[in-house]
Design an enzyme around this catalytic site. Structure first.
Site, PDB file in Angstrom:
ATOM      1  N   GLU A 176       7.167  -1.844  16.624  1.00  0.00           N
ATOM      2  CA  GLU A 176       6.885  -2.207  15.224  1.00  0.00           C
ATOM      3  C   GLU A 176       8.141  -2.610  14.462  1.00  0.00           C
ATOM      4  O   GLU A 176       8.370  -2.210  13.331  1.00  0.00           O
ATOM      5  CB  GLU A 176       6.143  -1.065  14.504  1.00  0.00           C
ATOM      6  CG  GLU A 176       4.757  -0.842  15.095  1.00  0.00           C
ATOM      7  CD  GLU A 176       3.860   0.060  14.250  1.00  0.00           C
ATOM      8  OE1 GLU A 176       4.241   0.447  13.135  1.00  0.00           O
ATOM      9  OE2 GLU A 176       2.747   0.358  14.723  1.00  0.00           O
TER      10      GLU A 176
HETATM   11  C1  LIG Z   1       6.252   1.107  24.489  1.00  0.00           C
HETATM   12  C2  LIG Z   1       6.089  -0.172  23.756  1.00  0.00           C
HETATM   13  C3  LIG Z   1       4.856  -0.473  23.201  1.00  0.00           C
HETATM   14  C4  LIG Z   1       4.653  -1.700  22.551  1.00  0.00           C
HETATM   15  N1  LIG Z   1       3.418  -2.042  22.088  1.00  0.00           N
HETATM   16  C5  LIG Z   1       3.200  -3.307  21.649  1.00  0.00           C
HETATM   17  C6  LIG Z   1       1.875  -3.755  21.321  1.00  0.00           C
HETATM   18  O1  LIG Z   1       0.914  -2.986  21.396  1.00  0.00           O
HETATM   19  N2  LIG Z   1       1.704  -5.038  20.937  1.00  0.00           N
HETATM   20  C7  LIG Z   1       2.751  -5.903  20.839  1.00  0.00           C
HETATM   21  O2  LIG Z   1       2.534  -7.061  20.503  1.00  0.00           O
HETATM   22  N3  LIG Z   1       4.020  -5.511  21.107  1.00  0.00           N
HETATM   23  C8  LIG Z   1       4.270  -4.241  21.516  1.00  0.00           C
HETATM   24  N4  LIG Z   1       5.548  -3.828  21.813  1.00  0.00           N
HETATM   25  C9  LIG Z   1       6.634  -4.752  21.622  1.00  0.00           C
HETATM   26  C10 LIG Z   1       7.665  -4.324  20.614  1.00  0.00           C
HETATM   27  O3  LIG Z   1       7.160  -4.475  19.342  1.00  0.00           O
HETATM   28  C11 LIG Z   1       8.881  -5.181  20.985  1.00  0.00           C
HETATM   29  O4  LIG Z   1       9.435  -4.544  22.074  1.00  0.00           O
HETATM   30  C12 LIG Z   1       9.895  -5.294  19.956  1.00  0.00           C
HETATM   31  O5  LIG Z   1       9.485  -6.210  19.040  1.00  0.00           O
HETATM   32  C13 LIG Z   1      11.274  -5.641  20.530  1.00  0.00           C
HETATM   33  O6  LIG Z   1      11.291  -6.700  21.418  1.00  0.00           O
HETATM   34  P1  LIG Z   1      12.215  -6.624  22.753  1.00  0.00           P
HETATM   35  O7  LIG Z   1      11.990  -5.308  23.404  1.00  0.00           O
HETATM   36  O8  LIG Z   1      11.943  -7.814  23.537  1.00  0.00           O
HETATM   37  O9  LIG Z   1      13.689  -6.600  22.187  1.00  0.00           O
HETATM   38  P2  LIG Z   1      14.594  -7.852  21.798  1.00  0.00           P
HETATM   39  O10 LIG Z   1      13.891  -8.708  20.855  1.00  0.00           O
HETATM   40  O11 LIG Z   1      15.118  -8.458  23.046  1.00  0.00           O
HETATM   41  O12 LIG Z   1      15.771  -7.132  21.000  1.00  0.00           O
HETATM   42  C14 LIG Z   1      16.891  -6.550  21.646  1.00  0.00           C
HETATM   43  C15 LIG Z   1      17.775  -5.894  20.589  1.00  0.00           C
HETATM   44  O13 LIG Z   1      18.262  -6.869  19.680  1.00  0.00           O
HETATM   45  C16 LIG Z   1      18.006  -6.472  18.348  1.00  0.00           C
HETATM   46  N5  LIG Z   1      17.788  -7.660  17.550  1.00  0.00           N
HETATM   47  C17 LIG Z   1      16.981  -8.714  17.805  1.00  0.00           C
HETATM   48  N6  LIG Z   1      17.079  -9.627  16.834  1.00  0.00           N
HETATM   49  C18 LIG Z   1      17.955  -9.147  15.930  1.00  0.00           C
HETATM   50  C19 LIG Z   1      18.496  -9.615  14.705  1.00  0.00           C
HETATM   51  N7  LIG Z   1      18.156 -10.777  14.169  1.00  0.00           N
HETATM   52  N8  LIG Z   1      19.391  -8.847  14.061  1.00  0.00           N
HETATM   53  C20 LIG Z   1      19.766  -7.664  14.558  1.00  0.00           C
HETATM   54  N9  LIG Z   1      19.301  -7.170  15.716  1.00  0.00           N
HETATM   55  C21 LIG Z   1      18.415  -7.901  16.389  1.00  0.00           C
HETATM   56  C22 LIG Z   1      16.790  -5.578  18.421  1.00  0.00           C
HETATM   57  O14 LIG Z   1      16.770  -4.684  17.334  1.00  0.00           O
HETATM   58  C23 LIG Z   1      17.008  -4.874  19.738  1.00  0.00           C
HETATM   59  O15 LIG Z   1      17.838  -3.772  19.509  1.00  0.00           O
HETATM   60  C24 LIG Z   1       5.742  -2.609  22.445  1.00  0.00           C
HETATM   61  C25 LIG Z   1       6.985  -2.273  22.992  1.00  0.00           C
HETATM   62  C26 LIG Z   1       7.173  -1.085  23.634  1.00  0.00           C
HETATM   63  C27 LIG Z   1       8.512  -0.776  24.240  1.00  0.00           C
END
Ligand SMILES: Cc1cc2nc3c(=O)[nH]c(=O)nc-3n(C[C@H](O)[C@H](O)[C@H](O)COP(=O)(O)OP(=O)(O)OC[C@H]3O[C@@H](n4cnc5c(N)ncnc54)[C@H](O)[C@@H]3O)c2cc1C
Length: 814
Positions: free
Chosen positions: A502
């Protein structure tokens, strides 16, 4: 010397005019009058007097010659601003206007209305809500065996799924006319919190259908047919939903999702209809492996012009039955070994009629707006409830453990080092519960405060993680050794999940909280941006002019407030509270003025660059967040009728927020893009130094002690979690033993006295107790009490050990 005094007098009059927010005429007259007095009394040399009169003239002209100002000042600023600010698309306009501004407006104002805060009083739960919280919720908790769920079933057992469906756990927020529970957000949060105190797998399973699960989207955006079809099925748990946005390429930048739906004709129910051909790849989707209906976000394209309008139609959300041809689901991820259902989803040439789009054809391209609005509401509820539940468990039971576990002949909770950790656990827990409660009040009163819910998501998950880390340190080996006796380690595993979902936390802190707050909650910025977009040139200048004047007065007013409040460390602020609360209101008013002033100066300095200056944005966001948490603590203490025994908790929580504000300001000023300006800001905001150094040791000790014995404060702090008094359960044993600890201690002392005096001989405990009874040192009740207590203690100290054969041997060679 005389001239210097008069100059200071002029500055003081200007400062007071700004502080009191005097009108234009009053301010000009006050300055002009002082200058006249100084000139008549010969206070200034002629040349200096001339310069000052010229400056006053320019000031008066600027404030009072409206036409001149609009043409030569405002008009030019507007042109400059227009060049800086690219035109806003409708989507950007919608996103900026999404949600509401609530208590954040007060924090941005520099002078929060504390009476308004005191009026945010919770209504009691309705009888139906009370019955649910006292019936099905603890009944469900009693069914949950987290060790078995995690290590045996890797899922919730079938009877648990059945109970959840039958008792309406999946329809907490669905209106009663559709068969749902129609509960308030506060009740929804209370349910999740209690479940989280028992099993995070169960809590997450309930969270999803009640937050971004399609029910919420349908409630707000669905067509009547979609609501009639899906809401009753979702309420009964006949349909299990999931929400699929994230994919391998679209994580934090979810708007970049490459999943495409191309408009085409196709066959549906034997009819030729207009629809979309979908290809998608999603991952991390909670409940996906068991979902029967998928809320799918994709980008809609109409290359053949089958719909009127452009080719690229933007992000759209539709409800896709999981058994639609071409959908592949069922695989599972294993998020940190916590076995809630989560997995990838794939779709290949899936045909979906347009009627499946949420809101029908009218919903095309509105996906982003839907997500932003529902996500910003949901993130103020689910994860904060889960994190607070976790913190309450840690506070209640790690506190008990620290009282019961002895080393060097002393309960470990009496060591100063451990007390530091315990105080942090209790203080953070108090802040979390307070912030949870204040935000739910807003949501239940129709607010959708996007900035505040982002604050809540970030700070409650971060504090939850901090609390668990501290609790793990206090529990030491007993926290590390996993098994049915360990009530804490699962939380240690799950907190990074809460941090990530989220809106991942780093992004939320660095980009969203202040970035969004600066635009939304600031009293002028959003209106200025919208005035810049105004097409009618005269109207644009007129509007912008009014806003600019107001904004300048606001900036100067907060500069003056910061300085004068800084000189008196807040004592000049007029606040409604008295005693301890009043003093904190004064300090927070000072910090609110300092925040509003620093935020304005920073925005003026970096302008549109703010988005990329994440370190600046994050620190200002920290100040805003801690102001919010501190406000929540003040309200919480008041709501609970200000029990004197809770005062240490409230004071610890407030001192901690103030210290964090101080640290954020220190970092901001020390790293300011313009060093001289950074120094000036620091001097204006903290003219007598930065005084916020956090809770002192004596306060920390008082707070820690609250966790070491049963009591009303401990009960209030941990209210709403599942309580077990079953000696077969780890938390039940801790609860029972803590209740007996003082009485058992007295018996033990009696026994030791008898041993010391030689009245009794040394032997094994059992014999000793029997001998003590026989010798009349202890009576039968005392023997039973001490015997039972010692048995409980043995169980509490024990950790799980498994037969060697129960571990699978993994070969490290090929
Ligand atoms: C257990 C789990 C359940 C989930 N459930 C759902 C679900 O039901 N439905 C759904 O659609 N999604 C779901 N998600 C997805 C979740 O919302 C995403 O994992 C999240 O948005 C982060 O994406 P990513 O893991 O690819 O990280 P990335 O986007 O690759 O980010 C990597 C790091 O970079 C940081 N970052 C990225 N952009 C910026 C910026 N502009 N400025 C500063 N920092 C930045 C992030 O904070 C993070 O620390 C789930 C994820 C998990 C792990």
């Amino acid at each position: 010397m005389n001239a210097l005094l008069w100059l200071l007098a002029l500055l003081a009059v200007g400062g007071v005019a700004a502080y009191r927010q005097l009108g234009r005429l009053a301010a000009t007259s006050a300055l002009g009058g002082t200058l006249l007095l100084a000139s008549i009394s010969g206070g200034f040399p002629v040349l200096l007097a001339l310069v000052l009169w010229l400056l006053w003239g320019a000031f008066a002209l600027l404030l009072h010659a409206d036409d001149w100002r609009r043409e030569y000042v405002t008009g030019r600023v507007l042109t400059f601003y227009r060049r800086q600010l690219p035109p806003l698309s409708d989507t950007e306009r919608e996103a900026m206007a999404a949600g509401t501004v609530w208590w954040d407006r007060e924090l941005f104002s520099g002078q929060p209305d504390w009476d308004l805060l005191a009026g945010f009083v919770d209504a009691p739960f309705t009888p139906a809500e009370q019955a649910f919280l006292g019936g099905p919720v603890p009944q469900l908790c009693a069914l949950l065996d987290d060790w078995r769920i995690t290590h045996q079933d890797a899922d919730l057992p079938a009877p648990v799924w059945k109970f959840m469906r039958e008792q309406g756990f999946f329809g907490l927020i669905i209106p009663t006319e559709y068969g749902g529970q129609g509960f308030s957000h506060r009740t929804h949060s209370a349910v999740v919190m209690q479940l989280a105190s028992r099993s995070v797998t169960a809590a997450i399973t309930v969270m999803v259908p009640n937050s971004l699960g399609p029910a919420e989207l349908l409630r707000h955006y669905g067509t009547p047919e979609q609501k009639d079809h899906y809401l009753p099925r979702l309420a009964r748990g006949q349909d299990i939903p999931c929400f699929a946005l994230t994919g391998p390429q679209a994580g934090s930048d979810a708007s970049a999702l490459p999943d495409i739906g191309v408009v085409c004709r196709g066959s549906h129910d034997g009819q030729d209809v207009l629809g979309v051909r979908l290809n998608f790849e999603k991952r991390y989707i909670t409940l996906a492996p068991v979902a029967t209906v998928i809320g799918l976000a994709f980008s809609l394209r109409d290359p053949d012009g089958l719909l009127a309008g452009p080719v690229e139609r933007g992000i759209t959300v539709l409800l896709l039955p999981a058994d639609a041809p071409g959908v592949r689901s069922g695989e599972r991820h294993l998020p940190l070994d916590v076995p809630f259902q989560n997995g990838p989803l794939h779709g290949e040439n899936v045909f979906a009629p347009l009627s499946w789009i949420i809101g029908g054809e009218a919903g095309i391209g509105r996906g982003w707006e839907m997500l932003v609005s529902c996500l910003s509401e949901g993130r103020g509820i689910s994860l904060p409830a889960l994190s607070t539940g976790v913190a309450k468990v840690a506070a209640r039971y790690t506190g008990a453990y620290a009282r019961l576990r002895e080393q060097f002949g002393v309960p470990v909770g009496r060591f100063e080092g451990v007390q530091e950790a315990l105080a942090r656990i209790a203080g953070n827990c108090y802040q979390m519960d307070a912030a949870r409660s204040l935000t739910l009040y807003g949501l239940d009163h129709g607010e959708k405060p996007a900035v505040l819910t982002a604050i809540l998501k970030y700070h409650l998950t971060e504090r939850g993680r901090r609390v668990v880390n501290d609790a793990m340190d206090v529990q030491a080996g007993s926290g590390v050794m996993m098994g049915p006796r360990n009530f804490l380690a699962r939380y240690y595993q799950v907190m990074p999940v809460a941090i990530t979902v989220e809106g991942a936390n780093i992004l939320t802190r660095s980009l969203i909280i202040f970035g969004q707050g600066a635009v939304r909650a600031h009293p002028y910025v959003l209106d200025e941006m919208l005035a810049v977009q105004e097409q009618d040139a005269d109207l644009a200048v007129e509007r912008f002019d009014q806003l600019l004047l107001g904004h300048a007065g606001f900036l100067l007013g907060n500069a003056a407030r910061s300085f004068f409040l800084g000189l008196t460390r807040g004592r000049l602020a007029q606040v409604p509270g008295d005693g301890v609360s009043g003093r904190y209101q004064q300090r927070l008013s000072w910090m609110s003025a300092a925040f509003a002033f620093s935020a304005d100066v920073t925005m003026l300095l970096v302008g549109g660059e703010l988005k990329r200056r994440e370190r600046l944005s994050a620190r200002l966001g920290d100040v805003l967040s801690e102001l919010y948490l501190a406000s929540a603590v003040l309200r919480h203490f008041q709501q609970q009728d200000q029990p004197p025994e809770d005062l240490p908790l409230a004071r610890w929580a407030l001192d901690d927020c103030l210290a964090r504000i101080g640290t954020a300001f220190d970092g901001l000023f020390a790293n300011y893009p313009n060093r001289a300006l950074g120094w000036l800001l620091r001097w204006l905001v903290f003219p007598t130094g930065q005084p916020h150094h956090g809770p002192d040791d004596a306060l920390g000790q008082q707070v820690a002690e609250l966790l070491l014995a049963p009591g009303d404060s401990r009960d209030r702090l941990t209210d709403g979690i599942y309580l077990s008094e079953d000696p077969a359960e780890a938390t039940g044993r801790l609860e029972l033993a803590l209740a007996q600890a003082d009485a058992a201690g007295q018996v033990q002392r009696k026994l030791r006295g008898a041993l010391k005096s030689g009245e009794l001989a040394v032997g094994a405990d059992e014999d000793l107790l029997a001998q003590a009874q026989a010798a009349g040192v202890l009576d039968a009740g005392e023997v039973a009490l001490l015997g039972g207590y010692q048995e409980l203690l043995r169980e509490i100290i024990a950790v799980d050990a498994f037969p060697a054969g129960s571990f699978r041997r993994v070969s490290t060679t090929a």
